[in-house]
Design an enzyme around this catalytic site. Structure first.
Site, mmCIF file in Angstrom:
data_model
loop_
_atom_site.group_PDB
_atom_site.id
_atom_site.type_symbol
_atom_site.label_atom_id
_atom_site.label_comp_id
_atom_site.label_asym_id
_atom_site.label_seq_id
_atom_site.Cartn_x
_atom_site.Cartn_y
_atom_site.Cartn_z
ATOM 1 N N ARG A 88 0.777 -1.121 -0.060
ATOM 2 C CA ARG A 88 0.019 0.210 -0.289
ATOM 3 C C ARG A 88 1.159 1.165 -0.007
ATOM 4 O O ARG A 88 2.153 1.323 0.402
ATOM 5 C CB ARG A 88 -1.219 0.266 1.520
ATOM 6 C CG ARG A 88 -1.950 -0.827 1.111
ATOM 7 C CD ARG A 88 -2.764 -0.988 2.180
ATOM 8 N NE ARG A 88 -3.852 -2.145 2.093
ATOM 9 C CZ ARG A 88 -3.828 -3.630 2.490
ATOM 10 N NH1 ARG A 88 -2.476 -3.859 2.312
ATOM 11 N NH2 ARG A 88 -4.759 -4.397 2.375
ATOM 12 N N HIS A 113 -0.681 -2.640 -4.433
ATOM 13 C CA HIS A 113 -0.140 -3.474 -5.617
ATOM 14 C C HIS A 113 -0.029 -2.649 -7.070
ATOM 15 O O HIS A 113 -0.595 -3.463 -7.995
ATOM 16 C CB HIS A 113 -1.016 -4.926 -5.908
ATOM 17 C CG HIS A 113 -0.671 -5.535 -4.436
ATOM 18 N ND1 HIS A 113 0.607 -5.575 -3.512
ATOM 19 C CD2 HIS A 113 -1.257 -6.838 -4.237
ATOM 20 C CE1 HIS A 113 0.239 -6.566 -2.983
ATOM 21 N NE2 HIS A 113 -1.017 -7.018 -2.876
ATOM 22 N N HIS A 186 3.089 -13.107 -5.257
ATOM 23 C CA HIS A 186 1.917 -13.459 -4.571
ATOM 24 C C HIS A 186 1.546 -14.295 -4.344
ATOM 25 O O HIS A 186 0.053 -14.521 -4.649
ATOM 26 C CB HIS A 186 1.012 -11.954 -4.997
ATOM 27 C CG HIS A 186 -0.184 -11.479 -3.626
ATOM 28 N ND1 HIS A 186 -0.801 -12.672 -3.049
ATOM 29 C CD2 HIS A 186 -0.541 -9.633 -3.052
ATOM 30 C CE1 HIS A 186 -1.260 -11.831 -2.121
ATOM 31 N NE2 HIS A 186 -1.060 -10.624 -2.504
ATOM 32 N N TYR A 188 -0.214 -17.852 -2.792
ATOM 33 C CA TYR A 188 -0.714 -18.707 -1.317
ATOM 34 C C TYR A 188 -0.294 -19.901 -1.516
ATOM 35 O O TYR A 188 -0.625 -20.920 -2.496
ATOM 36 C CB TYR A 188 -2.647 -18.137 -1.989
ATOM 37 C CG TYR A 188 -3.275 -17.027 -1.218
ATOM 38 C CD1 TYR A 188 -4.095 -16.133 -0.466
ATOM 39 C CD2 TYR A 188 -2.625 -16.004 -2.633
ATOM 40 C CE1 TYR A 188 -4.508 -15.019 -1.070
ATOM 41 C CE2 TYR A 188 -3.300 -14.385 -2.058
ATOM 42 C CZ TYR A 188 -4.292 -14.023 -2.128
ATOM 43 O OH TYR A 188 -4.880 -13.337 -1.897
ATOM 44 N N GLU A 318 5.127 -12.756 1.320
ATOM 45 C CA GLU A 318 5.619 -11.830 0.231
ATOM 46 C C GLU A 318 6.828 -10.693 0.856
ATOM 47 O O GLU A 318 6.599 -9.823 0.919
ATOM 48 C CB GLU A 318 4.803 -10.623 0.053
ATOM 49 C CG GLU A 318 3.103 -11.563 -0.818
ATOM 50 C CD GLU A 318 1.690 -10.680 -0.099
ATOM 51 O OE1 GLU A 318 1.998 -9.533 -0.429
ATOM 52 O OE2 GLU A 318 1.097 -11.055 0.692
#
Length: 353
Positions: A88, A113, A186, A188, A318
């Protein structure tokens, strides 16, 4: 030319451009031994990664979608390479060399992002590809793309090393203007398998003694706070679920990675283990921070193989520069000047026992 004819020509042009873009999107596989990774140049995205468990059984350990088309509508950044500035930027603006740059506010009043169309939402060029070795994606970001200054030449390489390591190498060269750069991978992760439920019984050790605390909008306050004795303390291995209920919304925070004082090698960032499958993932990087995120905002996301993903279905690690560093002079700088090259390395090692 009539208005109807003009409208038809414009529509035809859009369709041609759309077809041209889609025709350049592909899916690529890397294979070495039992390890198999599937990627697409849409967003330089990891779509799947097959690794063996303690009995040699393969499972896909990253969340994602079945088709590239679905990634185009993705809002959670599954597997994407995010930038120009990951995480951010508070207030969707920053000042550099006396000039203030206004960015798209795609996360409340903040930028997340890279904006509405960051690097995870563009088609990358395939510069080099060898199935048993590596793939390199490249992208040229234009001056003022999503509000950021200067032309930026970006490359990301995914490569196998030895029999059980995956290396991610991210580089970006500022061509004509100083600009902030903070790229992040990014994916998961769920080491039991993307379709196995939540990761609350996974154990994690984070080699990070501090965090950068945030306000209610997840924007850093500028402070550094020790984790010891708090729910953020993973200096020793602990199950993720053991402390998560002490937080209102799960984990979504930047950890300050402890520096390796023994050698000049990369810093060890994290070790994640799943006791059921026996899989272990270790991560090293050269970046000062790592965002630990427990997929708090996943809610009924339709994933691959008909699976629906829910809250805590995976974790993200990340590695990155600190969030909103462009507005915090005390944070490590993310500014890359013309002629300089940003370099970001990640090394994953997968084992099972």
């Amino acid at each position: 030319m009539s208005n109807l004819s003009l409208a038809f020509c414009i529509l035809l042009g859009i369709l041609v451009l759309s077809h041209a873009e889609n025709s350049n999107i592909g899916i690529y596989e890397l294979k070495r031994g039992q390890f198999q990774i599937k990627l697409t140049n849409y967003g330089a995205t990891i779509m799947s990664l097959l690794v063996p468990d303690k009995n040699g059984n393969l499972a896909d350990v990253v969340l994602g979608y079945d088709s590239v088309e679905t990634y185009k509508n993705d809002t959670v950044y599954f597997g994407a390479l995010v930038g120009r500035v990951a995480n951010r930027i508070g207030g969707a603006h920053f000042t550099l060399d006396g000039k203030t740059y206004q960015l798209p506010a795609n996360d409340g009043k903040n930028t997340l992002h890279g904006g509405f169309k960051g690097f995870g939402d563009v088609v990358w060029n395939v510069a080099s590809y060898k199935m048993d070795s590596h793939i390199t994606f490249t992208y040229v970001s234009s001056d003022q793309e999503q509000g950021f200054p200067g032309k930026l030449e970006v490359a990301v390489t995914y490569m196998f090393y030895e029999t059980n390591k995956l290396i991610v190498k991210m580089e970006a060269k500022a061509v004509d203007k100083a600009t902030p750069v903070n790229l992040a991978q990014h994916s998961y992760w769920n080491l039991r398998g993307h379709d196995s439920g939540d990761i609350l019984t996974h154990s994690i050790q984070l080699f990070a003694s501090q965090i950068t605390p945030t306000n209610g909008e997840l924007i850093p306050t500028g402070e550094l706070k020790p984790v010891k004795g708090t729910p953020y303390d993973f200096l020793e291995p602990k199950e993720i679920g053991s402390q998560i209920h002490g937080l209102p919304d799960g984990y979504d925070i930047n950890y300050v990675v402890d520096k390796n004082t023994v050698s000049n090698h990369f810093n060890k960032v994290a070790v994640v283990k799943d006791s059921v499958s026996g899989r272990k993932m270790e991560l090293w990087s050269n970046q000062p921070g790592v965002q630990f995120y427990t997929s708090n905002m996943l809610k009924d996301v339709k994933g691959k193989n008909g699976v629906t993903y829910h809250q805590y279905a995976a974790l993200c690690l990340e590695t990155q520069g600190f969030p909103d560093s462009v507005n915090h002079p005390n944070f490590p700088s993310q500014i890359v000047n013309p002629g300089e090259t940003y370099k970001h390395f990640m090394v994953y090692r997968f084992t099972a026992q």
